[in-house]
Design an enzyme around this catalytic site. Sequence first.
Site, PDB file in Angstrom:
ATOM      1  N   HIS A  94      27.576  31.289  19.531  1.00 23.70           N
ATOM      2  CA  HIS A  94      26.811  32.510  19.245  1.00 23.70           C
ATOM      3  C   HIS A  94      25.470  32.124  18.612  1.00 23.70           C
ATOM      4  O   HIS A  94      25.397  31.178  17.820  1.00 23.70           O
ATOM      5  CB  HIS A  94      27.611  33.416  18.312  1.00 23.70           C
ATOM      6  CG  HIS A  94      27.024  34.781  18.191  1.00 23.70           C
ATOM      7  ND1 HIS A  94      25.896  35.031  17.433  1.00 23.70           N
ATOM      8  CD2 HIS A  94      27.368  35.957  18.756  1.00 23.70           C
ATOM      9  CE1 HIS A  94      25.583  36.311  17.537  1.00 23.70           C
ATOM     10  NE2 HIS A  94      26.466  36.901  18.334  1.00 23.70           N
ATOM     11  N   GLU A 164      23.463  36.968  25.834  1.00 33.95           N
ATOM     12  CA  GLU A 164      22.996  37.724  24.675  1.00 33.95           C
ATOM     13  C   GLU A 164      21.565  37.320  24.324  1.00 33.95           C
ATOM     14  O   GLU A 164      21.357  36.356  23.583  1.00 33.95           O
ATOM     15  CB  GLU A 164      23.883  37.425  23.469  1.00 33.95           C
ATOM     16  CG  GLU A 164      25.304  37.915  23.603  1.00 33.95           C
ATOM     17  CD  GLU A 164      25.881  38.251  22.233  1.00 33.95           C
ATOM     18  OE1 GLU A 164      26.386  39.363  22.086  1.00 33.95           O
ATOM     19  OE2 GLU A 164      25.805  37.422  21.326  1.00 33.95           O
TER      20      GLU A 164
END
Length: 251
Positions: A94, A164
């Site tokens: 992430h 993302e």
Amino acid sequence: MKRIIVANWKMNPQSALEAAAIIAGLMPVCKSLKNTQAVICPPFVYLNLKSKIKNLKFTTGAQDVFWEESGAYTGGVSVKMLKNLGVTHVIVGHSERRAHFQETDNMVNKKVLTALRAGLKVILCVGERERIDSEMPTIVKEELTLGLRGVAAQKAKNLIIAYEPIWAIGSDRADTPEDLFGMVIYIRRALLDIFGKNFAESIPVLYGGSADDKNAEGFLKVRGVHGLLVGRASLDIKKFGNILKIASSLK
Ligand code: PGA
């Protein structure tokens, strides 16, 4: 392919009681999901909630994992620990871990390999810091290539890619379905280069970055998008419940 809606709670909520309340609130929606899988990724300390509540209709994922199997790694959490708690998924790479925990592509790669070896499903996050019009962000291809280095094509079935864009995370400036479509093609091409046609096609691609119940439908209708990775809205029972309902209602 089943739709996958992932809740990334990040470092929230602050008590197990609140965590249990969110889960309890989502139970009714989760029970009636069609062709949709809900994956809840709470902080490590709440992952055992799953074993305390019976008949949970969602699976749990961790937000990170360490690559070593056991030993003197203070603060580390191993794949076996996750497996023993019934965890099925793990988010790796992430952008917040890359930024705040100095995770490099090499570290991400080690985590990917370890988690896949253990039979966990890996949600590998990739995304550019800035979008420059009419240019494909090559960093996304780079993150895929380096993060997936050494992954056998046969393991691709346990991979999920979460696109993302960093500028869209926590920003209320989500991507548009039109631009997302272009990115998904770009990601698919990169996966094709890495794994070849047969294996690359089975990898779901999710969108994340200010996804909520207002924009979920638009993203989920984009060809080649198989689900969402939801941050803030996943802590709101109503909003996340709505997202799940939307995913479940689409053909
Ligand atoms: P956000 O976070 O939905 O709050 O933008 C998404 C993520 O970082 O996974």
